[in-house]
Design an enzyme around this catalytic site. Structure first.
Site, PDB file in Angstrom:
ATOM      1  N   THR A 480      28.306  35.165  43.695  1.00  0.00           N
ATOM      2  CA  THR A 480      26.978  35.364  44.040  1.00  0.00           C
ATOM      3  C   THR A 480      25.811  34.463  42.952  1.00  0.00           C
ATOM      4  O   THR A 480      25.058  33.764  43.258  1.00  0.00           O
ATOM      5  CB  THR A 480      26.625  36.934  43.734  1.00  0.00           C
ATOM      6  OG1 THR A 480      27.124  37.186  42.605  1.00  0.00           O
ATOM      7  CG2 THR A 480      27.174  37.590  44.931  1.00  0.00           C
ATOM      8  N   ASP A 481      26.397  34.823  41.636  1.00  0.00           N
ATOM      9  CA  ASP A 481      25.520  34.007  40.597  1.00  0.00           C
ATOM     10  C   ASP A 481      25.518  32.539  40.676  1.00  0.00           C
ATOM     11  O   ASP A 481      24.623  31.938  40.465  1.00  0.00           O
ATOM     12  CB  ASP A 481      25.602  34.432  39.258  1.00  0.00           C
ATOM     13  CG  ASP A 481      27.137  34.625  38.718  1.00  0.00           C
ATOM     14  OD1 ASP A 481      27.911  34.052  39.474  1.00  0.00           O
ATOM     15  OD2 ASP A 481      27.308  34.926  37.538  1.00  0.00           O
ATOM     16  N   CYS A 482      26.731  31.886  40.965  1.00  0.00           N
ATOM     17  CA  CYS A 482      26.907  30.580  41.060  1.00  0.00           C
ATOM     18  C   CYS A 482      26.027  29.849  42.127  1.00  0.00           C
ATOM     19  O   CYS A 482      25.322  29.001  42.391  1.00  0.00           O
ATOM     20  CB  CYS A 482      28.254  30.160  41.247  1.00  0.00           C
ATOM     21  SG  CYS A 482      29.247  30.634  39.829  1.00  0.00           S
TER      22      CYS A 482
END
Length: 750
Positions: A480-482
């Site tokens: 998600t954050d990547c």
């Protein structure tokens, strides 16, 4: 031939690094002095080969008392030879802080550009955990696939460099000695040819025996020793392959585990189901004598299942795990061979699926090593599958001035490049470094995942097309954050007209990423790492590892949630697609962030050290979601409390300094010295909140400028990464990116 007079750089020159589409590889190149002499591995036993390897070893001696974290000097030395010195502008203390900040940015980015790989990413040391390389060395021993002699020397040297004064090794390079760390390094060194004639080995053995022997190694250690045939499989709680055939509604079905745990449990169940173990070689027999306080054949293996060294226990095993394991152990005594065979077939297919999709990289270093053993056992040493695994071992091996280690992933390429790209944009310096900017964009563009796995639903997967990974496109696991940082960086560079966009990351390519991020939002409003939560939080009571917390199921994280809010918000500035859905998701995400804030105003950082990291993400996320900062009048209570927390932790010299023990103890623990990375995170948060106390911010910027070196580089300080609460990990890129980002934000500040 006298190698003793050679400088360390002579030996560093034999270590050649390359990066292609982010795939990293260190290769050994014979020096001219040995060409024609060393033509096969056996030739290293010649006098010239022995003399070279002894001097080669000495060139990587490293004093961990100064700082256990390597400064990545080998890579940086190599890049300097390839591209030359950075262009440095002189500074003058008589200049204003803003003027000195501008010069610092020019020098810092000029230096950092020299480290950028031709394919656009930044490579770096992503080591730190000490339990990774033993798994790969054990795999190489069992499969009779030894590393080349120079690599063996560097692996051993790295372990000797990080041995603690008491003779043991920790879970990671800054950690205290543990049974798991010490047994695993001891076994690794023995496989690589060391024996008890070496006093350092004797000190390690004494540590093990003094603390009760290898019988007290935690569960992961018991597994590795069992595969090595140095511990009986009966001393393990059953790792049933049949669990994969449980009905999907079972809360603790392994398909619902956090993916890293799931993909480690998977090959473990194969090894347990097949009772895979090494041949009973003389070395195995010697280890059976050396590691235990009692005769090997007299050990009560059933009792040994519950034995563990107190020093190792970070997350105690819950009574509910013991109750479940008693049932499972009982089943193992009467299991159906037919059902076992059927379950193992599913496990074999699942391992092949993971190998094929990730192009034999696998999700991480632990299951890379164990999958290699399974594939060797299932398909054979001469199979293409096993050969493909061995080729990927290099993706995980990293060489620095402290020797060779196994990275915590196949690198952090996308993650580091995305942050570098955002720092460059915020400093408004992409026109000063146009080639760097174009290469960043090219790497972000080329790393967007271009595929979904075939039959992914059969093997507990999800769509990945259009998302971004942590490392490389080959790795292929969406996070998600990547995905959010990759998308955010792509959008920022799309808006710069002077960037040459050969393969524009256009709206149609971004829609799948947005769809996936919206789909990944959990019921509590937050985002986890790789997948939505699939199991109830209570199954953490079944965590048997003792070494880590929060490994049983996906958890929602401050960092992942904040990054996703920021990525989605950036998307809405340029595109109308699913605006209402995004708004609702951001509003829910903000409520989640509010719920995760501690009473003192901080956020716990799950992936970085620690409260400075988490609080930076917390503030950025809430402000992006619409909370008020100081210039809008009275800031929101959450923002004010967060800023007050950060201000309370600033040191007299203007810095912030936080120890990794903050993560372990869940309270702010001061580092013995100010840290540029912690300082940068705190300043980024305060400046994002537009805190009115400019003096505080300027004092922090002065501290960062004081630490910058004449080359434009910054020093490597304490470890800055963490995972699962207890294991620290190195990000050598952080020392460059985050100080420059903070300086850039200050420079652009009114």
């Amino acid at each position: 031939m006298n190698f003793d007079q050679k400088a360390p750089s002579y030996f560093w020159d034999t270590c050649k690094f390359s990066s292609k589409n982010g795939q990293q590889s260190w290769d050994f190149e014979l020096p001219e002095d040995l060409k024609g002499i060393i033509q096969s591995e056996s030739d290293w036993d010649k006098p010239e080969g022995v003399a070279f390897l002894e001097a080669f070893d000495r060139a990587f001696i490293f004093d961990k008392k100064v700082n256990p974290n390597s400064a990545d000097r080998v890579l940086r030395y190599s890049r300097n030879k390839q591209v030359g010195e950075p262009k440095i502008s002189p500074s003058d203390d008589s200049l204003s802080l803003k003027e000195r900040a501008r010069i610092s940015l020019l020098n810092g980015f000029s230096f950092y550009e020299t480290l950028q790989e031709p394919d656009g990413n930044w490579a770096g040391d992503y080591g730190g955990p000490l339990f990774l390389i033993p798994g790969l060395v054990i795999a190489s021993y069992i499969t009779e696939t030894p590393f080349e002699k120079p690599m063996q020397v560097l692996i051993k040297r790295n372990l000797w460099n990080h041995q603690n004064e008491d003779g043991g090794w920790g879970l990671h390079i800054e950690g205290h000695s543990t049974m798991f760390g010490t047994v695993m390094q001891y076994v690794t060194l023995r496989i690589l040819g060391e024996d008890l004639s070496n006093p350092q080995m004797k000190r390690a053995q004494d540590w093990i025996l003094r603390h009760g022997g290898a019988i007290k190694v935690p569960q992961w250690g018991k597994f590795y020793l069992s595969v090595l045939n140095v511990y009986d499989w009966k001393g393990n709680d059953a790792l049933l392959p049949e669990m994969w055939k449980f009905p999907k509604w079972v809360p603790f079905h392994p398909g619902k585990y956090w993916c890293h745990n799931r993909m480690i449990f998977l090959p473990m169940t194969y090894c347990f189901g097949k009772k895979v173990k090494a041949e009973l070689t003389p070395l195995v027999q010697e280890l059976r004598k050396e590691l235990y306080t009692a005769d090997y054949d007299s050990i009560n293996w059933k009792k040994a299942r519950r034995e563990a060294c107190e020093i190792d226990i970070y997350h105690p095993v819950n009574k509910w795990y013991y109750r479940l394991s008693n049932i499972i152990n009982g089943y193992e005594r009467i299991h159906s061979n037919r059902f076992r065979k059927k379950a193992l077939k599913y496990v074999e297919d699942y391992i092949d699926f993971e190998d094929t999709y990730t192009r034999y990289i696998n999700i991480g270093p632990v299951n890379q090593a164990i999958n290699s053993i399974c594939v060797w056992h299932n398909h054979g040493r001469d199979s293409e599958q096993f050969k493909s695994h061995v080729k990927r071992w290099k993706d995980y091996l990293w060489i620095a001035e402290d020797g060779a280690k196994m990275s915590g992933y196949n690198g952090s390429q996308l993650w580091d490049t995305g942050f570098a790209g955002q720092a460059l944009i915020e400093a408004d310096m992409e026109t000063d470094f146009p080639e760097m900017a174009e290469k960043i964009y090219r790497f972000i563009d080329s790393t967007q995942i271009e595929r979904n796995a075939k039959d992914y639903s059969k093997y507990w997967g999800d769509v990945t097309l259009g998302c971004w990974p942590f490392s490389t496109i080959d790795h292929g696991w969406a996070i998600t954050d990547c995905t959010s940082e990759g998308m955010k960086t792509a959008i920022l560079y799309n808006s710069r007209e002077h960037i040459q966009k050969k393969n524009h990351v256009h709206i149609e390519r971004l829609k799948p990423a947005v769809d996936w991020l919206l789909k990944m939002q959990n019921k509590d409003g937050g985002w986890a790492s790789y997948e939505k939560q699939r199991a109830p939080k209570w199954i953490e009571v079944l965590n048997p590892a003792m070494l880590f917390e929060n490994i049983m199921t996906e958890a929602t994280y401050t960092e992942c949630s904040s990054a996703t809010i920021q990525g989605l918000k950036e998307f809405t500035k340029e595109h109308d697609y699913r605006q209402e859905d995004i708004k609702r998701a951001i509003d829910r995400g903000a409520k989640f962030l509010e719920s995760k804030q501690d009473p003192d105003g901080s956020w716990y950082g799950c992936w970085g050290v620690c409260y400075t990291y988490g609080t930076w993400f917390g503030i950025e996320g809430l402000l992006t979601a619409g909370h008020k900062h100081y210039e809008n009048g009275t800031p929101s209570p959450e923002i004010q409390k967060a800023c007050d927390f950060l201000l309370s932790k600033q040191r007299a010299d203007g810095s912030w300094g936080e120890s990794f023990q903050s993560c372990v103890e869940h309270r702010y623990v001061e580092h013995e010295d100010g840290q540029i990375v912690n300082t940068a995170w705190a300043l980024l948060a305060l400046m994002k909140a537009k805190h009115p106390n400019k003096a505080v911010i300027e004092k922090g910027i002065e501290f960062i400028l004081s630490r910058q070196e004449s080359t434009g580089d910054f020093p490597q300080e304490g470890v800055s990464g963490i995972f699962n609460g207890n294991c620290a990990i190195t990000y050598t890129s952080y020392r460059n990116v985050f100080p420059l980002w903070a300086i850039g934000r200050y420079y652009k500040m009114n």
